[in-house]
Design an enzyme around this catalytic site. Structure first.
Site, PDB file in Angstrom:
ATOM      1  N   SER A   1      68.873  15.290  -2.853  1.00  0.00           N
ATOM      2  CA  SER A   1      68.701  14.766  -4.213  1.00  0.00           C
ATOM      3  C   SER A   1      68.532  15.921  -5.185  1.00  0.00           C
ATOM      4  O   SER A   1      68.886  17.063  -4.865  1.00  0.00           O
ATOM      5  CB  SER A   1      67.493  13.829  -4.253  1.00  0.00           C
ATOM      6  OG  SER A   1      67.451  13.135  -5.470  1.00  0.00           O
ATOM      7  N   ASN A   2      68.004  15.654  -6.354  1.00  0.00           N
ATOM      8  CA  ASN A   2      67.770  16.694  -7.350  1.00  0.00           C
ATOM      9  C   ASN A   2      66.550  16.298  -8.179  1.00  0.00           C
ATOM     10  O   ASN A   2      66.110  15.150  -8.102  1.00  0.00           O
ATOM     11  CB  ASN A   2      69.024  16.879  -8.230  1.00  0.00           C
ATOM     12  CG  ASN A   2      69.384  15.591  -8.939  1.00  0.00           C
ATOM     13  OD1 ASN A   2      68.659  15.136  -9.809  1.00  0.00           O
ATOM     14  ND2 ASN A   2      70.487  14.976  -8.547  1.00  0.00           N
TER      15      ASN A   2
END
Ligand code: CTP
Length: 398
Positions: free
Chosen positions: A214-215
């Protein structure tokens, strides 16, 4: 109409100040959230504690921080001004009316009036002779010309013992007028009758049930864009990944997990008049998602990734006539060069470019610094994400 709305109730120093407590309760019963600002004179008529207990929030009276609780700041009038959907001054004395008409900001209430971005509804309340005084009548005209809303006082028995025009209207009349103001602002907005799709926040690409790629996107910028579009009258759908910020009212929201989920949901709404792709979409996803947790003993440490669909590019290919397509660009280097290349490659109408290396911009920050670009324009905006979102959208809508 008032459900979920954020209202600042400004109370000034007249005997009708006690009625503002009933007004506050009526707004709350209608589903609105209310914060109160009082002039120092109003505190002589009703205690600050009455309004802080009812609103469950500190009442703003003092401008200077030495008189505030430790949590409050010098810029409270600005943050309240940004927070609110409607500012109602009820009752509004001749004195505060004059200050508002002339832009005087010598207390927290009048400073917040100047800082507010929302509509202002003023309920002038005073003795009949005062109301008819030429200076007051001139100020009322000025208030009207400035684009503020006015609710005329009622006629009847006044605190002076005289009969006349100057009474604070009944709570339900004020509620009704508040509804009308919100309704009017919405139908006057440039996005009135238009569908707006906004994507926001991160995607999660699962490797197994307990691990994902993810980020750090917080969703704040996308949510701010969605709120700005709603405030301009748009019918907004917000598709977002996992975020911890509250869902905005008056906007239909859909929560997604992965880039593939996002793509499916975006396709359903791709006929929108305005599409804003603010989501931080993962460009890669594991080739295979394991159904059970990968145990470390004997695990294969190679991770095979495949590209996800570029959703913005797909939207660019399938653009409906007249649709405005707005992409974002997150860069660590060559900001404008990379953003221009995205504008062209993805056939977007606009790119909002920001550099995540800037200290006051990027994923988690409450502020942002962006360049809004298209083939002819390069405008820089900075400020709170809400402020930037408003200005960007207003520029795009011309
Ligand atoms: N975007 C998208 N689908 C993807 C990746 C990005 O729709 N799979 C959109 C983003 O929502 C954003 C724009 O494309 O509006 C640019 O995203 P960004 O992450 O800055 O760039 P990428 O296209 O991923 O390119 P690169 O990683 O090479 O910078």
């Amino acid at each position: 109409m008032l459900s979920g709305k954020r209202i600042i109730l400004g109370v000034t120093g007249g005997i009708a100040a006690y009625k503002a407590a009933f007004l506050l309760r009526a707004y709350q019963k209608a589903g609105a959230e209310v914060r109160v600002t009082m002039t120092p004179a109003a505190t002589r008529f009703v205690g600050v504690e009455t309004f802080s207990s009812l609103s469950k929030h500190e009442v703003a009276v003092e401008v200077f921080p030495e008189n505030h609780a430790a949590t409050e700041s010098w810029t409270q009038h600005i943050s309240w001004g940004e927070w609110s959907d409607l500012f109602v001054v009820a009752p509004c004395t001749a004195n505060t009316l004059a200050k508002i008409a002339h832009g005087i900001s010598d207390n927290m209430l009048t400073a917040t009036v100047l800082a507010a971005r929302c509509p202002l509804l003023i309920c002038p309340t005073m003795d009949g002779e005062m109301y008819e005084a030429p200076a007051v009548q001139t100020n009322l005209e000025t208030i009207h010309d400035l684009g503020y809303y006015l609710l005329e006082p009622d006629e009847g028995y006044l605190a002076s013992g005289l009969e006349g025009k100057g009474r604070l209207p009944d709570v339900f009349k004020i509620l009704d007028k508040s509804n009308q103001v919100i309704q009017k602002e919405k139908s006057d907005g440039p996005l009135s009758g238009k569908k707006v799709l906004v994507t926001a926040g991160p995607t999660r690409e699962h490797i197994d049930p307990v691990r994902f790629i993810s980020n750090p996107s917080s969703g704040k910028m996308g949510f701010a864009m969605a709120e700005a579009a709603r405030n301009l009258g748009g019918e907004v759908t917000l598709i977002h990944g996992h975020v911890t910020i509250p869902k905005p009212y008056g906007i239909s929201t859909v929560e997604i997990e992965s880039a593939a989920d996002l793509f499916e949901e975006v396709k359903k709404e791709s006929d929108a008049d305005v599409v804003i792709m603010a989501a931080a979409v993962s460009d890669f996803t594991p080739q295979e998602k394991k159904q059970q947790k990968i145990k470390k003993e004997g695990a294969n440490t190679d991770l095979h990734l495949i590209r996800t669909q570029d959703i913005l590019a797909w939207l660019g290919e399938h653009k409906k006539k007249g649709q405005q397509l707005i992409g974002f660009a997150m860069e660590t280097e060559d900001l404008l060069k990379n953003a221009r290349s995205k504008l062209e490659k993805k056939k977007a109408d606009w790119i909002v470019a920001n550099s995540i290396s800037d200290p006051d911009a990027g994923f988690q920050s409450d502020t942002n610094r962006v360049h809004l670009i298209n083939n002819r324009t390069n405008k820089e905006y900075k400020g709170s994400k809400k402020e930037v979102a408003n200005r960007v959208l207003q520029k795009i809508l011309g």
